[in-house]
Design an enzyme around this catalytic site. Structure first.
Site, short mmCIF file in Angstrom:
data_model
loop_
_atom_site.label_atom_id
_atom_site.label_comp_id
_atom_site.label_asym_id
_atom_site.label_seq_id
_atom_site.Cartn_x
_atom_site.Cartn_y
_atom_site.Cartn_z
N ASP A 107 79.61 98.33 122.34
CA ASP A 107 80.27 97.77 123.52
C ASP A 107 79.89 98.57 124.76
O ASP A 107 79.50 99.75 124.67
CB ASP A 107 81.79 97.80 123.35
CG ASP A 107 82.26 96.99 122.16
OD1 ASP A 107 81.54 96.07 121.76
OD2 ASP A 107 83.34 97.31 121.63
N1 URA Z 1 83.23 98.90 116.93
C1 URA Z 1 83.70 98.56 118.15
O1 URA Z 1 84.86 98.18 118.31
N2 URA Z 1 82.85 98.64 119.18
C2 URA Z 1 81.58 99.07 119.08
O2 URA Z 1 80.85 99.12 120.07
C3 URA Z 1 81.10 99.42 117.80
C4 URA Z 1 81.96 99.33 116.74
#
Ligand code: URA
Length: 237
Positions: A107
């Site tokens: 993310d």
């Molecule tokens: N889990 C998440 O919630 N976000 C990420 O970027 C990777 C794993």
């Protein structure tokens, strides 16, 4: 890739110019095959034997690089969503055909280990839960962690909202009241945030410290390094 291919295809494959521009590059004497100037865009050569502007063709066996993803960058080729991780990589990697892409995504606010490659099979293999590539996340949450968290995450019964298959068993190590280290072998959408949120603990900071055997070592945020010469080493993670 070491088999001989046409020079125009080769220059485009490795991101130097388009196939139609290749003729002009060769005419201008910018391309050599071994010691000799290339004669025609349709001549064939092995990528490892070609020089462009006096330099060997970059990464003729493919690219596998590890990026320390900083916060604020999206794992998308679409810059409408903000700065992208591809802004942090050499432009020629994106001009390759196929271009580099990330192996899974993090993310925008998440930091840490992100692999990028131009090998589509590798992306497929290392993102498939069948392959069981372990990912380790350092997690900080806004509420105290429940005492039975390890049991719940390890149970193989945790059902995330909107899903009909429970998460595969995951290992969590409690580091402090609001900090944990989580190891998972899947990569569902926002999985780590949703796992902790399901236990009343919204994630406030998330950092991936390991992907398979790969760790950041001393890479600073935004820096990358080549981690494997593809085509020379087996593709095990
Ligand atoms: N889990 C998440 O919630 N976000 C990420 O970027 C990777 C794993």
């Amino acid at each position: 890739m070491s088999a001989p291919i046409r020079l125009d295809a080769l220059l485009s494959r490795f991101g130097y110019c388009t196939r139609s521009e290749a003729r002009a590059w060769i005419k201008a004497g910018r391309v050599r095959v071994g010691a000799a100037p290339a004669k025609s865009h349709s001549d064939k050569a092995a990528p490892g034997n070609v020089l462009v502007d006096g330099e060997p063709v970059e990464h003729p066996h493919g690219i596998l690089a590890l990026l320390h993803k900083p916060a604020g960058y999206v794992c998308s080729h679409d810059s409408a969503e903000g700065p992208t991780i591809y802004d942090l990589l050499p432009p020629r990697w994106l001009a390759r055909n196929p271009p580099v892409t990330s192996i899974g995504r993090l993310d925008k606010d998440v930091t840490g280990v992100l692999l990028v490659t131009d090998d589509g099979d590798l992306v497929h293999r290392w993102t498939s839960p069948k392959h069981k590539v372990a990912k380790i996340y350092e997690v900080t949450v806004a509420e105290n962690l429940p005492a039975n968290l390890a049991e719940i995450f390890a149970s193989g019964t945790l059902l995330l909202e909107g899903e009909d298959k429970p998460c595969l068993p995951a290992r969590v190590e409690i580091l402090s009241a609001r900090e944990a280290r989580l190891e998972i072998i899947e990569g569902r959408y926002h999985q780590v945030k949703r796992m902790f949120a399901s236990q009343g603990c919204p994630v406030v900071r998330l950092h991936r410290s390991r992907f398979g055997d790969f760790t950041l070592e001393n890479l600073a945020p935004g820096e990358w390094r080549i981690v494997m010469a593809l085509g020379k080493v087996g593709g095990e993670c």
